[in-house]
Scaffold this motif. Structure first.
Motif, PDB file in Angstrom:
ATOM      1  N   ILE A   1      29.038  43.345  30.770  1.00 55.27           N
ATOM      2  CA  ILE A   1      28.917  42.187  31.482  1.00 55.27           C
ATOM      3  C   ILE A   1      28.560  41.795  32.630  1.00 55.27           C
ATOM      4  CG2 ILE A   1      30.857  40.505  32.222  1.00 55.27           C
ATOM      5  CD1 ILE A   1      33.021  41.464  30.304  1.00 55.27           C
ATOM      6  N   ASP A   2      27.583  40.973  32.426  1.00 51.57           N
ATOM      7  CA  ASP A   2      27.478  40.399  33.280  1.00 51.57           C
ATOM      8  C   ASP A   2      27.724  39.251  34.056  1.00 51.57           C
ATOM      9  OD1 ASP A   2      24.880  42.069  33.853  1.00 51.57           O
ATOM     10  OD2 ASP A   2      24.249  40.773  31.838  1.00 51.57           O
ATOM     11  N   PHE A   3      28.082  40.025  34.880  1.00 54.22           N
ATOM     12  CA  PHE A   3      29.038  38.618  36.185  1.00 54.22           C
ATOM     13  C   PHE A   3      28.930  37.902  36.804  1.00 54.22           C
ATOM     14  CE2 PHE A   3      32.425  42.248  35.674  1.00 54.22           C
ATOM     15  CZ  PHE A   3      33.093  41.726  34.908  1.00 54.22           C
ATOM     16  N   GLN A   4      28.990  36.430  36.610  1.00 51.75           N
ATOM     17  CA  GLN A   4      28.302  35.294  37.737  1.00 51.75           C
ATOM     18  C   GLN A   4      28.871  35.012  38.911  1.00 51.75           C
ATOM     19  OE1 GLN A   4      24.911  34.402  36.402  1.00 51.75           O
ATOM     20  NE2 GLN A   4      25.773  36.390  34.349  1.00 51.75           N
ATOM     21  N   ARG A   5      28.304  34.609  40.136  1.00 49.14           N
ATOM     22  CA  ARG A   5      28.803  33.836  41.079  1.00 49.14           C
ATOM     23  C   ARG A   5      29.835  33.016  40.584  1.00 49.14           C
ATOM     24  NH1 ARG A   5      27.387  32.789  46.141  1.00 49.14           N
ATOM     25  NH2 ARG A   5      28.821  30.784  47.163  1.00 49.14           N
ATOM     26  N   ASP A   6      31.029  33.330  41.100  1.00 49.17           N
ATOM     27  CA  ASP A   6      32.238  32.558  41.268  1.00 49.17           C
ATOM     28  C   ASP A   6      32.944  33.103  39.761  1.00 49.17           C
ATOM     29  OD1 ASP A   6      31.650  31.057  43.786  1.00 49.17           O
ATOM     30  OD2 ASP A   6      31.162  29.672  42.444  1.00 49.17           O
ATOM     31  N   ASP A   7      33.191  33.892  39.599  1.00 45.93           N
ATOM     32  CA  ASP A   7      33.987  34.602  38.317  1.00 45.93           C
ATOM     33  C   ASP A   7      34.918  34.918  38.713  1.00 45.93           C
ATOM     34  OD1 ASP A   7      31.598  33.903  36.303  1.00 45.93           O
ATOM     35  OD2 ASP A   7      31.252  35.293  35.848  1.00 45.93           O
ATOM     36  N   LYS A   8      36.213  34.747  38.180  1.00 47.48           N
ATOM     37  CA  LYS A   8      36.957  35.595  38.407  1.00 47.48           C
ATOM     38  C   LYS A   8      36.502  36.848  38.383  1.00 47.48           C
ATOM     39  CE  LYS A   8      38.540  32.243  41.042  1.00 47.48           C
ATOM     40  NZ  LYS A   8      37.893  31.505  42.088  1.00 47.48           N
TER      41      LYS A   8
ATOM     42  N   GLY B   1      44.386  53.559  39.759  1.00 46.79           N
ATOM     43  CA  GLY B   1      45.118  52.599  38.572  1.00 46.79           C
ATOM     44  C   GLY B   1      46.052  50.961  39.036  1.00 46.79           C
ATOM     45  N   SER B   2      45.754  50.713  40.264  1.00 52.95           N
ATOM     46  CA  SER B   2      45.604  49.600  40.655  1.00 52.95           C
ATOM     47  C   SER B   2      44.576  48.794  40.287  1.00 52.95           C
ATOM     48  CB  SER B   2      46.269  49.528  42.162  1.00 52.95           C
ATOM     49  OG  SER B   2      45.101  49.997  42.558  1.00 52.95           O
ATOM     50  N   TYR B   3      45.162  47.621  40.315  1.00 60.45           N
ATOM     51  CA  TYR B   3      43.698  45.996  39.605  1.00 60.45           C
ATOM     52  C   TYR B   3      43.900  45.207  41.139  1.00 60.45           C
ATOM     53  CZ  TYR B   3      42.424  48.564  36.186  1.00 60.45           C
ATOM     54  OH  TYR B   3      41.276  49.173  34.621  1.00 60.45           O
ATOM     55  N   TYR B   4      43.126  44.840  41.704  1.00 57.51           N
ATOM     56  CA  TYR B   4      43.055  43.199  42.705  1.00 57.51           C
ATOM     57  C   TYR B   4      42.360  42.511  42.124  1.00 57.51           C
ATOM     58  CZ  TYR B   4      45.960  47.395  45.363  1.00 57.51           C
ATOM     59  OH  TYR B   4      45.996  47.807  46.036  1.00 57.51           O
ATOM     60  N   GLU B   5      42.752  41.566  42.561  1.00 54.97           N
ATOM     61  CA  GLU B   5      42.178  39.561  42.490  1.00 54.97           C
ATOM     62  C   GLU B   5      41.218  40.190  43.408  1.00 54.97           C
ATOM     63  OE1 GLU B   5      45.558  36.891  41.175  1.00 54.97           O
ATOM     64  OE2 GLU B   5      45.974  37.752  40.103  1.00 54.97           O
ATOM     65  N   ALA B   6      39.423  39.391  42.437  1.00 54.30           N
ATOM     66  CA  ALA B   6      39.053  39.044  43.417  1.00 54.30           C
ATOM     67  C   ALA B   6      37.502  37.980  42.785  1.00 54.30           C
ATOM     68  CB  ALA B   6      37.911  40.424  43.827  1.00 54.30           C
ATOM     69  N   THR B   7      36.674  37.464  43.568  1.00 53.63           N
ATOM     70  CA  THR B   7      35.688  36.758  42.882  1.00 53.63           C
ATOM     71  C   THR B   7      34.482  37.198  42.970  1.00 53.63           C
ATOM     72  OG1 THR B   7      37.199  34.524  43.547  1.00 53.63           O
ATOM     73  CG2 THR B   7      34.408  34.174  43.422  1.00 53.63           C
ATOM     74  N   VAL B   8      33.512  36.777  42.150  1.00 51.47           N
ATOM     75  CA  VAL B   8      32.232  37.364  42.721  1.00 51.47           C
ATOM     76  C   VAL B   8      31.418  36.754  43.680  1.00 51.47           C
ATOM     77  CG1 VAL B   8      30.395  37.626  41.220  1.00 51.47           C
ATOM     78  CG2 VAL B   8      32.247  38.595  40.600  1.00 51.47           C
ATOM     79  N   VAL B   9      30.660  36.996  44.514  1.00 55.38           N
ATOM     80  CA  VAL B   9      30.325  36.723  45.432  1.00 55.38           C
ATOM     81  C   VAL B   9      28.906  36.162  44.978  1.00 55.38           C
ATOM     82  CG1 VAL B   9      29.455  36.559  47.813  1.00 55.38           C
ATOM     83  CG2 VAL B   9      31.618  37.256  47.229  1.00 55.38           C
ATOM     84  N   SER B  10      28.141  37.522  44.666  1.00 56.71           N
ATOM     85  CA  SER B  10      26.896  37.402  44.047  1.00 56.71           C
ATOM     86  C   SER B  10      26.467  39.301  43.490  1.00 56.71           C
ATOM     87  CB  SER B  10      25.827  37.523  45.196  1.00 56.71           C
ATOM     88  OG  SER B  10      26.018  38.848  46.625  1.00 56.71           O
ATOM     89  N   HIS B  11      25.829  38.869  42.298  1.00 61.50           N
ATOM     90  CA  HIS B  11      24.663  40.188  41.717  1.00 61.50           C
ATOM     91  C   HIS B  11      23.953  40.526  42.039  1.00 61.50           C
ATOM     92  CE1 HIS B  11      23.640  41.551  37.058  1.00 61.50           C
ATOM     93  NE2 HIS B  11      24.164  42.818  38.551  1.00 61.50           N
ATOM     94  N   LEU B  12      23.800  41.554  43.056  1.00 59.56           N
ATOM     95  CA  LEU B  12      22.462  41.824  43.787  1.00 59.56           C
ATOM     96  C   LEU B  12      21.826  42.750  42.743  1.00 59.56           C
ATOM     97  CD1 LEU B  12      24.815  44.051  46.646  1.00 59.56           C
ATOM     98  CD2 LEU B  12      24.233  41.170  46.773  1.00 59.56           C
ATOM     99  N   ASP B  13      20.158  42.589  43.427  1.00 62.35           N
ATOM    100  CA  ASP B  13      18.984  42.840  42.930  1.00 62.35           C
ATOM    101  C   ASP B  13      19.682  44.467  42.311  1.00 62.35           C
ATOM    102  OD1 ASP B  13      17.442  40.322  42.794  1.00 62.35           O
ATOM    103  OD2 ASP B  13      17.273  41.093  45.025  1.00 62.35           O
ATOM    104  N   ASN B  14      20.032  45.154  43.477  1.00 61.78           N
ATOM    105  CA  ASN B  14      20.460  46.550  42.577  1.00 61.78           C
ATOM    106  C   ASN B  14      21.438  46.761  41.905  1.00 61.78           C
ATOM    107  OD1 ASN B  14      22.542  46.482  44.423  1.00 61.78           O
ATOM    108  ND2 ASN B  14      22.186  48.172  45.065  1.00 61.78           N
TER     109      ASN B  14
END
Length: 141
Positions: free
Chosen positions: A8-15, A27-40
């Protein structure tokens, strides 16, 4: 042979949810928001509930794509079955466990195999568990 994991290619602001690989948190998961997809190919995310060490702002981390997954579908339920696989929200993240009983009409006992603990949670802090497999959400048994 299992099919390859769908990328999956996540985009900026994706939850998203971030899988923890730290000892004691596996085994635990933490909610976050994508800030950026880096060139690497890595992603920078900002956590919803985790804070920087000085607690001044939300924690931001750079992660490999395999450490991220989309937010699972929300199955609204306040009634859970005995031994049903669920996620319970505790310590700023979602933890996989099984329903082992009900203490009253709105509180359930959840057993966590990873820590050999049984803890009571209000039904609002429990969700139906799903597995992210081959690019699809699978309802867990």
């Amino acid at each position: 042979m299992r099919p390859p994991q769908k990328r999956i290619d996540f985009q900026r602001d994706d939850k998203v949810e971030v899988c923890s690989n730290e000892e004691g948190f596996i085994g635990s998961y933490y909610e976050a928001t994508v800030v950026s997809h880096l060139d690497n190919g890595l992603y920078m995310v900002r956590y919803k509930t985790l804070l920087e060490d000085d607690e001044s702002q939300p924690l931001t981390e750079t992660l490999f794509p395999k450490e991220l997954r989309p937010v699972p579908p929300r199955v609204h339920s306040s009634n859970f079955s005995l031994y049903q696989c669920v996620d319970a929200f505790d310590n700023d993240g979602w933890w996989v466990g099984r329903i082992t009983g009900q203490s009253d009409s709105s509180h359930y006992l959840v057993y966590f195999e990873s820590s050999n603990e049984e803890i009571a949670y209000h039904s609002s802090k429990i969700r139906v568990h799903h597995e992210w497999l081959h690019g699809e959400w699978i309802l867990s048994d």
